[in-house]
Design a protein around this motif. Structure first.
Motif, PDB file in Angstrom:
ATOM      1  N   ASN A 187       0.851  -1.192   0.000  1.00  0.00           N
ATOM      2  CA  ASN A 187       0.000   0.000   0.000  1.00  0.00           C
ATOM      3  C   ASN A 187       0.884   1.237   0.000  1.00  0.00           C
ATOM      4  N   ALA A 188       0.323   2.333  -0.514  1.00  0.00           N
ATOM      5  CA  ALA A 188       1.098   3.558  -0.675  1.00  0.00           C
ATOM      6  C   ALA A 188       1.531   4.148   0.664  1.00  0.00           C
ATOM      7  N   CYS A 189       0.721   3.986   1.691  1.00  0.00           N
ATOM      8  CA  CYS A 189       1.047   4.586   2.993  1.00  0.00           C
ATOM      9  C   CYS A 189       2.361   4.033   3.528  1.00  0.00           C
ATOM     10  N   ASN A 190       2.467   2.713   3.554  1.00  0.00           N
ATOM     11  CA  ASN A 190       3.676   2.094   4.098  1.00  0.00           C
ATOM     12  C   ASN A 190       4.858   2.153   3.155  1.00  0.00           C
ATOM     13  N   SER A 223       3.755  -0.035  10.922  1.00  0.00           N
ATOM     14  CA  SER A 223       3.099  -1.281  10.533  1.00  0.00           C
ATOM     15  C   SER A 223       1.902  -0.998   9.628  1.00  0.00           C
ATOM     16  N   THR A 224       1.464  -2.037   8.935  1.00  0.00           N
ATOM     17  CA  THR A 224       0.277  -1.889   8.099  1.00  0.00           C
ATOM     18  C   THR A 224      -0.963  -1.644   8.953  1.00  0.00           C
ATOM     19  N   THR A 225      -0.980  -2.193  10.158  1.00  0.00           N
ATOM     20  CA  THR A 225      -2.112  -1.947  11.061  1.00  0.00           C
ATOM     21  C   THR A 225      -2.181  -0.474  11.432  1.00  0.00           C
ATOM     22  N   TRP A 226      -1.014   0.140  11.689  1.00  0.00           N
ATOM     23  CA  TRP A 226      -0.974   1.574  11.988  1.00  0.00           C
ATOM     24  C   TRP A 226      -1.555   2.378  10.830  1.00  0.00           C
ATOM     25  N   ALA A 227      -1.170   2.004   9.595  1.00  0.00           N
ATOM     26  CA  ALA A 227      -1.653   2.731   8.423  1.00  0.00           C
ATOM     27  C   ALA A 227      -3.163   2.555   8.261  1.00  0.00           C
ATOM     28  N   ALA A 228      -3.653   1.325   8.446  1.00  0.00           N
ATOM     29  CA  ALA A 228      -5.082   1.075   8.308  1.00  0.00           C
ATOM     30  C   ALA A 228      -5.882   1.859   9.352  1.00  0.00           C
TER      31      ALA A 228
END
Length: 787
Positions: free
Chosen positions: A435-438, A445-450
């Protein structure tokens, strides 16, 4: 040699990679907004065949376009090596890669390189042509047989301040020995096949199989006017006649081979309510996108009879969203060159074409930064912190950084994902997609981004592409795969490239009930849907395939027609009427002709060998496999197929010799060991067979099939505990593999471990809820467990 992680040839705009040319049978047309492929307006007149006249002739009237084109990447796509065109440092510069030191120098005004040749020894080679210009430039060397080969050492043409102005190797972390398939002197770095057609105008490969040589020609060395507009002689004649008459001609086509009219009279108006633009008229043609896709796509060539404006699928096979090429959500993984990504986008669905964003002659964006997006998206709404939640002017405020993240190929070449999607870190958490955020926040982490996206928006945004879970389930064999794939295949609002991928995956879940889903798709107006559905039918018996798909043997689109021929080739001739045999034979001739377009590649002869074997033409099949091995002696798959052909002819002695030869070439190839193991089982040489199957399982731990066969072999020799251990490890890697689960149920039951047998049977029943045998098996085991 250790297995390579990435076997993709690194050439500018390479098209086939290292896979079989006929492997890309996916077609990519959406039902909206464009008309079907075979409705394009192609202006032809066989009585007056158009010929190429050259850029200088075009420039006499089209000075503005010529000025824009001059100095563009198309202009500089390929050039004769000269003081002006060569960007690299040839002042006796040395470059060392895994012990091989290459020297770049000049001699008598020529650009030279001393580097390792086909035999591994250093030789001096003259640089004949430059290839590309930015962010890297490659160099071509002439070899016997009309071949040009691309050096794997390239020049980084970026500014020195960002790490450029240096020599670098396209495989920086790998030792590429002279006998490696990716060595610069080998087939996979051959210019004539891999990249020539997209860097020059009117390129004719002209491979001569009898002599195994090329006589490749072009009308212009670079990508000039007629590469896109087609040969211009009739247009020139039209212009001269109009000038002589002193009035416009009534010829609406203006003598052109094709009118690129996708944007004629079109304007976009931004709706104040949504902030998005609406097209003044619905898009009807799609000619421009298909024209660009001829080069800007991952595809194979099935005919050299290309003309601008014709259906792409009459001459090429674009790739579907295959696992090795795309992530499950459609984001780019391998080099796929834009087209397959853009076909997924909402922009494509609403009628955006390439030249809406890119000036087609200079190739530059029509505006810089966010302004190119602001042509259609209201800046006050979208280029604002309330939309992107980042500091204005920062990277996070850039439209493309969030919606078109880049991936770097060829070491220094970042390419943006043209699926133009909303960032979905929630899918990263669930499916491990990027994903672009990470991509920016690599320390998070991806959880942080979500969670951040959820907090900003107040919900989890879905976006336009909502097929990730279905394709992921199909790839992994998850319990809900069939249901999800069927739903996606029937969803007219989904991109057709995703629908086609779903249809192609349904073959592994084929059942009588599924045929009701597939039958309408075989009559779909889109050739992409028809061809993808044909793939799914391969799980059926040949006669059943024929009853469903025989009408596609006469399809108007070549890609569909030859795919039908491929899957129907095994239908017994004696069961067909004379007329049906004739129709099938004609389609098979089309398939053979399509493969012979790539007769310089071993994969094409492998495919022909499979076709001939399916037809019972064993001598032709053997000849095809032998030709593949002449072209590339290290092509071990041809040895494996040759051995299987000998099995059909009851000549396992010759089959064993072929496989032993393959192991001399590739002793670490698990496929060969597996094939040898099965051959030795047939010959009842069980001890030798076990050795080969053990080696195959060790070399290919990712292969569920090889682990299964190895475990069955262990169990058959009384080593049931070892067999269960192998199956258990493989099941952890492949939790949805039905064969592994069946074997675990059986072996655990036979050992009296009913608790384990029931546990695995329950997983199998979850995967196959409508399978009566599996459900009955589970009931019996539970009954035994309760006693």
């Amino acid at each position: 040699m250790a297995a390579k992680k990435d076997r993709q040839p690194r050439l500018r705009l390479s098209t086939l990679g290292t896979v079989a040319p006929m492997a890309f049978a996916s077609l990519l047309f959406n039902p909206l907004p464009f008309a079907t492929a075979n409705t394009h307006t192609l202006v032809e007149d066989s009585a007056t065949q158009a010929v190429f006249v050259g850029r200088k002739t075009c420039a006499q009237c089209h000075q503005k376009e010529d000025q824009l084109w001059s100095g563009s990447h198309h202009d500089l796509a390929m050039q004769v090596a000269s003081q002006k065109s060569v960007l690299g440092d040839f002042n006796n510069v040395r470059f060392t890669h895994f012990g091989v030191t290459s020297t770049f120098y000049k001699r008598d005004g020529k650009f030279m390189v001393r580097t390792d040749g086909p035999g591994g020894k250093l030789h001096d080679y003259e640089i004949k042509y430059t290839f590309g210009v930015y962010p890297l430039q490659q160099y071509l060397v002439e070899f016997p047989g009309g071949r040009l080969q691309a050096l794997s050492i390239a020049w980084d043409s970026r500014p020195k301040s960002v790490g450029g102005q240096r020599w670098f190797h396209l495989y920086p972390d790998e030792k590429i020995a002279h006998d490696d398939v990716l060595h610069w002197t080998g087939l996979n770095q051959n210019w004539n096949h891999m990249c020539a057609g997209c860097h020059s105008t009117n390129l004719k490969k002209n491979y001569q199989p009898e002599q195994n040589r090329f006589h490749t020609t072009w009308s212009e060395i670079n990508v000039s006017c007629e590469a896109c507009h087609g040969p211009g002689s009739r247009h020139l004649a039209w212009a001269e006649q109009a000038e002589n008459r002193g009035e416009p001609s009534k010829d609406g086509a203006q003598g052109l081979v094709v009118r690129l009219k996708d944007r004629d009279g079109v304007h976009w108006t931004i709706d104040a309510g949504t902030g998005n633009a609406q097209r003044s008229v619905p898009a009807k043609w799609g000619i421009e996108i298909e024209l660009c896709a001829r080069c800007h796509s991952r595809r194979a060539t099935i005919s050299e009879d290309y003309a601008p404006g014709r259906s792409l699928h009459d001459t090429h096979l674009p790739a579907l969203l295959e696992e090795r090429l795309y992530h499950a959500d459609g984001q780019i993984k391998d080099e796929v060159y834009v087209y397959g990504s853009f076909r997924q986008s909402k922009m494509y669905r609403t009628g955006v074409t390439c030249s809406d964003c890119h000036e087609p002659h200079s190739l530059k964006l029509r505006a810089s930064g966010n302004a190119v997006c602001a042509q259609c998206h209201l800046p006050q709404k979208f280029d604002a912190s309330s939309h992107h939640f980042h500091k204005p002017g920062s990277m996070g405020a850039s439209c493309v950084e969030c919606h078109m993240p880049a991936k770097t190929y060829m070491v220094v070449d970042p390419r943006r994902d043209h699926s133009i999607r909303i960032p979905r870190p929630d899918l990263s958490v669930k499916l491990d997609t990027p994903n672009a955020c990470n991509q920016c926040h690599t320390d998070r982490s991806t959880t942080w981004a979500a969670d951040a996206v959820q907090k900003w928006v107040g919900r989890t945004p879905k976006g336009f592409q909502n097929f990730a879970e279905a394709l992921h389930a199909g790839r992994s064999g998850a319990p809900a795969a069939q249901q999800l794939l069927v739903r996606l295949a029937a969803d007219d609002s989904a991109p057709n490239i995703a629908r086609a991928t779903a249809l192609s995956q349904l073959g592994r879940y084929l059942s009588p009930a599924l045929l009701d889903v597939l039958k309408p798709a075989l009559h779909d107006r889109d050739p992409m849907i028809r061809a993808a559905t044909l793939r799914a039918l391969e799980a059926l018996e040949p006669n059943a395939r024929f009853q469903l798909a025989r009408h596609l043997l006469q399809d108007s689109v070549r890609a569909v027609r030859i795919e039908a021929a491929r899957i129907l080739a095994a239908v017994p001739q004696e069961q067909l009427a004379a007329e049906q045999r004739g129709v099938l034979a004609k389609a098979i001739d089309d398939y053979i002709a399509a493969e012979r377009v790539n007769a310089d590649r071993p994969e094409s002869h492998l495919n022909l060998g499979i076709l001939y074997a399916n037809r019972g033409s064993f001598s032709q099949a053997e000849s095809a496999y032998q030709t593949a091995l002449k072209l590339q002696p290290s092509f071990v798959q041809a040895y494996v197929n040759l051995a299987d052909l000998y099995r059909l002819r009851q000549r396992d002695d010759k089959g064993e010799a072929a496989l032993r030869k393959a192991l001399e070439i590739a002793p670490q190839d698990g496929d060969v060991h597996h094939a040898l193991g099965l051959l030795l089982v047939r010959q009842k040489r069980l001890e030798e067979a076990m050795t080969a199957l053990t080696e195959a399982a060790k070399l290919r731990p990712e292969s569920a099939r090889y682990q299964y066969v190895y475990a069955v072999a262990l169990n058959s020799t009384g080593k049931s505990l070892a067999a269960i251990e192998v199956l258990t490890k493989a099941h952890k890697r492949h939790p949805n593999d039905q064969d592994l689960l069946f074997a675990l149920v059986t072996f655990e039951r036979d050992r009296g471990n009913l608790d384990s047998a029931v546990r695995y049977a329950e997983k199998l029943a979850e995967l196959l809820p409508h399978d009566r045998f599996v459900q009955a098996l589970l009931r019996r085991l539970r009954t035994q467990q309760e006693r």
